[in-house]
Design a protein around this motif. Structure first.
Motif, short mmCIF file in Angstrom:
data_model
loop_
_atom_site.label_atom_id
_atom_site.label_comp_id
_atom_site.label_asym_id
_atom_site.label_seq_id
_atom_site.Cartn_x
_atom_site.Cartn_y
_atom_site.Cartn_z
N PHE A 187 -6.48 -8.78 -2.70
CA PHE A 187 -6.28 -7.35 -2.95
C PHE A 187 -6.22 -7.07 -4.44
O PHE A 187 -6.03 -7.97 -5.26
N GLU A 238 -4.54 -1.04 -4.01
CA GLU A 238 -5.53 0.05 -3.93
C GLU A 238 -6.79 -0.35 -3.18
O GLU A 238 -7.46 0.49 -2.59
N ARG A 239 -7.15 -1.65 -3.25
CA ARG A 239 -8.33 -2.12 -2.54
C ARG A 239 -8.07 -3.54 -2.05
O ARG A 239 -7.23 -4.25 -2.62
N ASN A 270 -11.18 1.32 1.84
CA ASN A 270 -10.54 0.62 0.74
C ASN A 270 -10.22 -0.83 1.11
O ASN A 270 -9.68 -1.58 0.31
N LEU A 271 -10.52 -1.21 2.36
CA LEU A 271 -10.43 -2.60 2.80
C LEU A 271 -11.78 -2.97 3.41
O LEU A 271 -12.16 -2.43 4.45
N HIS A 272 -12.48 -3.87 2.75
CA HIS A 272 -13.82 -4.28 3.17
C HIS A 272 -13.70 -5.64 3.84
O HIS A 272 -13.35 -6.63 3.21
N TRP A 286 -10.11 -7.06 0.24
CA TRP A 286 -11.29 -7.67 0.83
C TRP A 286 -10.85 -8.83 1.72
O TRP A 286 -9.94 -9.58 1.38
N TRP A 345 0.84 -1.20 0.00
CA TRP A 345 0.00 0.00 0.00
C TRP A 345 0.87 1.25 0.00
O TRP A 345 1.88 1.31 0.71
#
Length: 275
Positions: free
Chosen positions: A154, A163-164, A118-120, A166, A71
């Motif tokens: 990711f 960038e994101r 950005n992290l679910h 889960w 990140w």
């Protein structure tokens, strides 16, 4: 400020951790932490460098060689609760995020809305496990549900920057395996850019054949390497070799590696679990 669990949450956590037994599989050649004064096998620079290549430059579900992934932007975590024990689950995540931020120096915080995240991270149940993986991670990830207790993924930009991300944890399934805390620790850590599991890395949460539920001294060093400013997203194995060697030489000299096991246990989860 150190956060503590109330008695009800503590008992709930203990039940999730100790309701099942573990089988430990370790090859005879696997390094073992030494009780003597000599360094543990994992503390050699060669071993750490090889371990870093294993977990940072490979993926669990493919055999390709990858570039460094990490990140650059702050990590903002939204927790979606589909099951009970909201306070317990939130507190476990907060403790782990705080610990990871302390180790890496990277900004990580919980947020109240998915739009700000950005992290679910989803706490769900086994009956919804496959559909939730399909919903958030797609068909390819759903093919790996069987044999997995929990899962993280990711997404990268063109510079190999994350960038994101889960993370999905089916709580009842994790508790059945005695892995609720391990799922929180491992999946959040892996979506920082250490995605591979390997039996070559020991002792570590990145080795599925060992009983580690919390970060080890080796994991501490791997995280510090990844988020050192001299190591950039997009670096190849050849490009990252020199800065890794430089940092390990420095940390051998100043005692960082020698004391890593002691330092990592300053995280909030360790006294809670009796370390």
């Amino acid at each position: 400020m150190r956060t503590s669990l109330n008695l009800g949450l503590y008992l709930s956590l203990c039940l999730s951790l100790y309701c099942s037994t573990f089988s430990v599989f370790a090859a005879q050649t696997t390094p073992v932490l030494s009780h003597a004064a000599k360094p543990a096998a994992w503390q050699s620079s060669i071993y750490i460098s090889q371990a870093f290549n294993e977990v940072a430059l490979k993926n669990e579900y493919d055999k390709a060689r990858h570039r460094i992934r990490k990140w650059r932007i702050p990590v903002r975590v939204f927790i979606e609760h589909q099951v009970g024990d909201r306070a317990l689950h939130t507190q476990l995540v907060q403790m782990q995020l705080t610990h990871l931020a302390e180790i890496t120096g990277h900004d990580m915080q919980l947020v109240d809305t998915l739009a700000d995240a950005n992290l679910h991270l989803v706490f769900t149940r086994q009956s919804l496990w496959a559909s939730e993986v399909m919903r958030l991670m797609g068909v390819k990830s759903a093919q790996n549900v069987h044999g997995s207790v929990c899962m993280g993924k990711f997404a990268l930009n063109s510079k190999s920057e994350i960038e994101r991300a889960w993370v999905i944890i089916p709580v009842d399934q994790a508790q059945m395996h005695g892995k609720l805390v391990a799922c929180v620790v491992e999946e959040i850590t892996q979506v920082l850019g250490l995605p591979n599991d390997s039996e070559k890395v020991f002792p570590s949460i990145f080795n599925d054949k060992t009983p580690q539920d919390l970060l080890t001294g080796l994991d501490f060093i791997l995280l510090k390497l990844l988020y050192n400013p001299s190591i950039h997203a997009g670096m190849t194995a050849a490009e990252v070799k020199s800065p890794v060697q430089f940092l390990l030489k420095q940390w051998q000299s100043d005692g960082t590696i020698e004391h890593a096991d002691k330092i990592v246990r300053q995280g909030q989860l360790y006294p809670l679990l009796g370390y």
